[in-house]
Design an enzyme around this catalytic site. Structure first.
Site, PDB file in Angstrom:
ATOM      1  N   THR A  66      27.302  21.667  32.950  1.00 47.63           N
ATOM      2  CA  THR A  66      25.970  22.050  33.443  1.00 47.63           C
ATOM      3  C   THR A  66      26.070  21.784  35.029  1.00 47.63           C
ATOM      4  O   THR A  66      26.783  21.026  35.518  1.00 47.63           O
ATOM      5  CB  THR A  66      25.175  20.992  32.971  1.00 47.63           C
ATOM      6  OG1 THR A  66      23.790  21.072  33.608  1.00 47.63           O
ATOM      7  CG2 THR A  66      25.473  19.463  32.966  1.00 47.63           C
TER       8      THR A  66
ATOM      9  N   ASP B  63      29.134  13.822  13.477  1.00 44.50           N
ATOM     10  CA  ASP B  63      28.275  13.292  14.286  1.00 44.50           C
ATOM     11  C   ASP B  63      28.829  13.081  15.514  1.00 44.50           C
ATOM     12  O   ASP B  63      29.880  12.299  15.745  1.00 44.50           O
ATOM     13  CB  ASP B  63      27.538  12.092  13.727  1.00 44.50           C
ATOM     14  CG  ASP B  63      26.601  11.248  14.467  1.00 44.50           C
ATOM     15  OD1 ASP B  63      26.362  11.732  15.827  1.00 44.50           O
ATOM     16  OD2 ASP B  63      25.979  10.504  14.054  1.00 44.50           O
TER      17      ASP B  63
ATOM     18  N   THR C 287      20.769  17.584  24.835  1.00 46.11           N
ATOM     19  CA  THR C 287      20.343  18.530  25.727  1.00 46.11           C
ATOM     20  C   THR C 287      19.126  18.272  26.329  1.00 46.11           C
ATOM     21  O   THR C 287      18.416  18.920  27.061  1.00 46.11           O
ATOM     22  CB  THR C 287      20.640  19.827  25.370  1.00 46.11           C
ATOM     23  OG1 THR C 287      19.954  20.225  24.132  1.00 46.11           O
ATOM     24  CG2 THR C 287      21.908  20.493  25.398  1.00 46.11           C
TER      25      THR C 287
ATOM     26  N   TRP D 198      20.584  26.699  33.190  1.00 50.74           N
ATOM     27  CA  TRP D 198      19.143  27.093  32.863  1.00 50.74           C
ATOM     28  C   TRP D 198      19.463  28.234  31.547  1.00 50.74           C
ATOM     29  O   TRP D 198      19.208  29.396  31.668  1.00 50.74           O
ATOM     30  CB  TRP D 198      18.765  27.813  33.773  1.00 50.74           C
ATOM     31  CG  TRP D 198      18.331  26.971  34.913  1.00 50.74           C
ATOM     32  CD1 TRP D 198      18.839  25.968  35.324  1.00 50.74           C
ATOM     33  CD2 TRP D 198      17.284  27.259  36.076  1.00 50.74           C
ATOM     34  NE1 TRP D 198      18.329  25.368  36.426  1.00 50.74           N
ATOM     35  CE2 TRP D 198      17.321  26.308  37.104  1.00 50.74           C
ATOM     36  CE3 TRP D 198      16.460  28.357  36.237  1.00 50.74           C
ATOM     37  CZ2 TRP D 198      16.600  26.391  38.151  1.00 50.74           C
ATOM     38  CZ3 TRP D 198      15.848  28.347  37.314  1.00 50.74           C
ATOM     39  CH2 TRP D 198      15.808  27.400  38.283  1.00 50.74           C
TER      40      TRP D 198
ATOM     41  N   LYS E 145      26.992  14.227  31.387  1.00 53.86           N
ATOM     42  CA  LYS E 145      27.920  15.234  31.335  1.00 53.86           C
ATOM     43  C   LYS E 145      28.960  15.120  32.284  1.00 53.86           C
ATOM     44  O   LYS E 145      30.272  15.645  32.330  1.00 53.86           O
ATOM     45  CB  LYS E 145      26.987  16.588  31.519  1.00 53.86           C
ATOM     46  CG  LYS E 145      26.001  16.861  30.583  1.00 53.86           C
ATOM     47  CD  LYS E 145      26.473  17.516  29.259  1.00 53.86           C
ATOM     48  CE  LYS E 145      27.300  19.021  29.212  1.00 53.86           C
ATOM     49  NZ  LYS E 145      27.674  19.378  27.707  1.00 53.86           N
TER      50      LYS E 145
ATOM     51  N   TYR F 137      20.970  12.688  31.682  1.00 54.94           N
ATOM     52  CA  TYR F 137      21.740  13.856  31.347  1.00 54.94           C
ATOM     53  C   TYR F 137      23.036  14.553  32.188  1.00 54.94           C
ATOM     54  O   TYR F 137      24.177  14.430  31.803  1.00 54.94           O
ATOM     55  CB  TYR F 137      20.585  15.064  30.877  1.00 54.94           C
ATOM     56  CG  TYR F 137      21.350  16.322  30.934  1.00 54.94           C
ATOM     57  CD1 TYR F 137      21.904  16.457  29.487  1.00 54.94           C
ATOM     58  CD2 TYR F 137      21.474  17.366  31.756  1.00 54.94           C
ATOM     59  CE1 TYR F 137      22.541  17.807  29.365  1.00 54.94           C
ATOM     60  CE2 TYR F 137      21.864  18.813  31.389  1.00 54.94           C
ATOM     61  CZ  TYR F 137      22.711  18.637  30.028  1.00 54.94           C
ATOM     62  OH  TYR F 137      23.410  19.901  29.625  1.00 54.94           O
TER      63      TYR F 137
HETATM   64  N1  LIG Z   1      20.232  24.516  27.733  1.00 52.41           N
HETATM   65  C1  LIG Z   1      20.539  24.552  28.903  1.00 52.41           C
HETATM   66  O1  LIG Z   1      19.722  24.804  29.769  1.00 52.41           O
HETATM   67  C2  LIG Z   1      22.039  24.312  29.595  1.00 52.41           C
HETATM   68  C3  LIG Z   1      22.135  24.280  30.849  1.00 52.41           C
HETATM   69  C4  LIG Z   1      23.334  24.006  31.260  1.00 52.41           C
HETATM   70  C5  LIG Z   1      24.369  23.646  30.517  1.00 52.41           C
HETATM   71  N2  LIG Z   1      24.190  23.417  28.937  1.00 52.41           N
HETATM   72  C6  LIG Z   1      25.265  23.065  28.334  1.00 52.41           C
HETATM   73  O2  LIG Z   1      25.559  24.204  27.267  1.00 52.41           O
HETATM   74  C7  LIG Z   1      25.922  23.698  26.147  1.00 52.41           C
HETATM   75  C8  LIG Z   1      25.340  24.263  24.932  1.00 52.41           C
HETATM   76  O3  LIG Z   1      23.698  23.887  25.166  1.00 52.41           O
HETATM   77  P1  LIG Z   1      22.666  24.562  24.217  1.00 52.41           P
HETATM   78  O4  LIG Z   1      21.509  24.987  24.936  1.00 52.41           O
HETATM   79  O5  LIG Z   1      23.114  25.614  23.409  1.00 52.41           O
HETATM   80  O6  LIG Z   1      22.087  23.372  23.603  1.00 52.41           O
HETATM   81  P2  LIG Z   1      21.111  23.133  22.277  1.00 52.41           P
HETATM   82  O7  LIG Z   1      20.442  24.527  21.679  1.00 52.41           O
HETATM   83  O8  LIG Z   1      20.281  22.307  22.519  1.00 52.41           O
HETATM   84  O9  LIG Z   1      22.071  22.711  21.031  1.00 52.41           O
HETATM   85  C9  LIG Z   1      22.768  21.565  21.057  1.00 52.41           C
HETATM   86  C10 LIG Z   1      23.807  21.531  19.762  1.00 52.41           C
HETATM   87  O10 LIG Z   1      24.290  20.164  19.987  1.00 52.41           O
HETATM   88  C11 LIG Z   1      24.148  19.533  18.505  1.00 52.41           C
HETATM   89  N3  LIG Z   1      24.240  18.189  18.613  1.00 52.41           N
HETATM   90  C12 LIG Z   1      23.304  17.445  19.438  1.00 52.41           C
HETATM   91  N4  LIG Z   1      23.459  16.099  19.057  1.00 52.41           N
HETATM   92  C13 LIG Z   1      24.606  16.153  17.977  1.00 52.41           C
HETATM   93  C14 LIG Z   1      25.254  15.125  17.290  1.00 52.41           C
HETATM   94  N5  LIG Z   1      24.841  13.847  17.539  1.00 52.41           N
HETATM   95  N6  LIG Z   1      26.105  15.473  16.381  1.00 52.41           N
HETATM   96  C15 LIG Z   1      26.299  16.708  16.169  1.00 52.41           C
HETATM   97  N7  LIG Z   1      25.800  17.762  16.955  1.00 52.41           N
HETATM   98  C16 LIG Z   1      24.776  17.582  17.793  1.00 52.41           C
HETATM   99  C17 LIG Z   1      22.890  20.329  17.981  1.00 52.41           C
HETATM  100  O11 LIG Z   1      22.737  20.174  16.858  1.00 52.41           O
HETATM  101  P3  LIG Z   1      21.502  20.022  15.848  1.00 52.41           P
HETATM  102  O12 LIG Z   1      20.946  21.371  15.612  1.00 52.41           O
HETATM  103  O13 LIG Z   1      21.780  19.201  14.567  1.00 52.41           O
HETATM  104  O14 LIG Z   1      20.427  19.276  16.760  1.00 52.41           O
HETATM  105  C18 LIG Z   1      22.969  21.856  18.660  1.00 52.41           C
HETATM  106  O15 LIG Z   1      23.868  22.415  17.795  1.00 52.41           O
HETATM  107  C19 LIG Z   1      25.891  22.064  26.310  1.00 52.41           C
HETATM  108  O16 LIG Z   1      26.923  21.508  26.395  1.00 52.41           O
HETATM  109  C20 LIG Z   1      24.707  21.888  27.288  1.00 52.41           C
HETATM  110  O17 LIG Z   1      24.911  20.718  28.048  1.00 52.41           O
HETATM  111  C21 LIG Z   1      23.012  23.861  28.562  1.00 52.41           C
END
Ligand SMILES: NC(=O)c1ccc[n+]([C@@H]2O[C@H](COP(=O)([O-])OP(=O)(O)OC[C@H]3O[C@@H](n4cnc5c(N)ncnc54)[C@H](OP(=O)(O)O)[C@@H]3O)[C@@H](O)[C@H]2O)c1
Length: 300
Positions: free
Chosen positions: A100, A35, A61, A152, A128, A124
């Site tokens: 991000t 966690d 996220t 994005w 970050k 958020y």
């Molecule tokens: N999505 C975007 O548009 C975006 C944009 C810029 C940067 N980013 C960055 O890119 C990275 C990856 O993003 P993504 O889009 O792949 O995110 P995502 O699809 O929302 O996945 C988030 C991941 O974090 C895990 N997580 C969340 N809370 C947790 C906790 N308390 N303990 C363990 N695991 C936890 C989730 O697990 P569960 O499956 O169990 O929920 C999931 O595996 C992140 O660092 C994000 O900040 C994302």
């Protein structure tokens, strides 16, 4: 080489797992095993496994939800990376932290460079940004960390704008979409390739503390919504496309404020890693093809 991957069930994490080089052993604990809101658990897993690398893709996220979940978003996005660094200082582990475009305020109209000042508008973004700052403060050897900022993120799985638009195009006649927020989508699959390239290259050469990566091009959410409608129809995913009506951010109020302009300058990463970003519309097409194939598999 041993890699500890967090967020393995997420958009980027899934692609990192899919594209893992054969020689790499990967540990990808799910939320029930690790966690991220538990700092001592974050330290312990590094101490126990002593990985060569941590790829920290796990994050809180939900941008709007974060506004009312400040302590939890901070624990996951700020203090988990800090805990990873504290443990890594002892185990000689490298950290690849995914961050991000939302660390910026969006008050400019030219692409953000890595060294520009952070000024997040949302919780958020703040959580970050604090994660980045704590990494910088706590790391003993700065060369052991790369912060890879992206924007994005889109993929054929999970929760993202493309999948939401696919559904809306199939259900609605008109969709209203914000046209005054400018940035660029990033294919999770392409980002995963960049992650592995960073790990490979770090053996041979120094890389900067922060790098930026997105697909090539520039877009508003409106542009992406239009492209999803056109491509989904062309690829036979949807029978129809809705009319997309451009609106201003003020007409679509959300709990979290988002930057008006958050295009990332990816020149540095492109040059250093010797990878040319692909235009977002081409990547979007590939994502939709993959989505279609995944849907077909569900029917079997
Ligand atoms: N999505 C975007 O548009 C975006 C944009 C810029 C940067 N980013 C960055 O890119 C990275 C990856 O993003 P993504 O889009 O792949 O995110 P995502 O699809 O929302 O996945 C988030 C991941 O974090 C895990 N997580 C969340 N809370 C947790 C906790 N308390 N303990 C363990 N695991 C936890 C989730 O697990 P569960 O499956 O169990 O929920 C999931 O595996 C992140 O660092 C994000 O900040 C994302």
């Amino acid at each position: 080489m041993k890699v500890l991957l967090t967020g393995g069930s997420g958009q980027v994490g899934q692609e990192i797992l899919k594209s893992k080089p054969r020689a790499i052993e990967i540990i990808s604990p799910r939320r029930d095993t690790l966690d991220l809101s538990d700092q001592s658990a974050c330290k312990k897993i590094v101490e126990d496994h002593k990985p060569d690398w941590i790829i920290n893709c796990g994050a809180y996220t939900q941008v709007d939800e974060a506004e009312k979940n400040i302590p939890l978003s901070q624990k996951i996005n700020s203090y988990a990376p800090a805990a990873f660094v504290e443990a890594s200082n002892e185990t000689n582990t490298n950290l690849l932290q995914i961050s991000t475009d939302f660390v910026f305020d969006g008050n400019q109209n030219f692409p953000y460079k890595e060294n520009q000042e952070r000024n997040p508008l949302s919780q958020y973004g703040s959580s970050k940004a604090l994660g980045e700052e704590l990494i910088e403060k706590k790391i003993n050897d700065i060369e052991k960390v790369t912060i890879l900022r992206t924007s994005w993120v889109i993929s054929p799985i999970g929760k993202n704008f493309v999948l939401t638009m696919l559904k809306l195009h199939s259900e609605k006649e008109i969709i209203k979409v914000v046209s005054d927020q400018i940035g660029c989508p990033t294919s999770a699959g392409e980002l995963a390739k960049v992650c592995w390239k960073i790990i490979e290259l770090k053996k041979k050469k120094k890389l900067p503390f922060i790098l930026h990566w997105s697909d090539a091009g520039v877009a508003s959410w409106f542009d992406i919504a239009v492209a999803v409608g056109e491509l989904a129809k062309e690829l036979g995913i949807n029978k129809k496309e809705a009319f997309v009506l451009p609106i201003n951010t003020s007409e679509y109020p959300t709990p979290a404020q988002r930057p008006k302009y958050s295009l990332l300058n990816t020149q540095n990463a492109s040059n250093l890693l010797d990878i040319n970003p692909i235009h977002w519309r081409k990547n979007l097409r590939n994502i939709l093809i993959e989505y279609k194939n995944l849907e077909k598999l569900k029917d079997i």
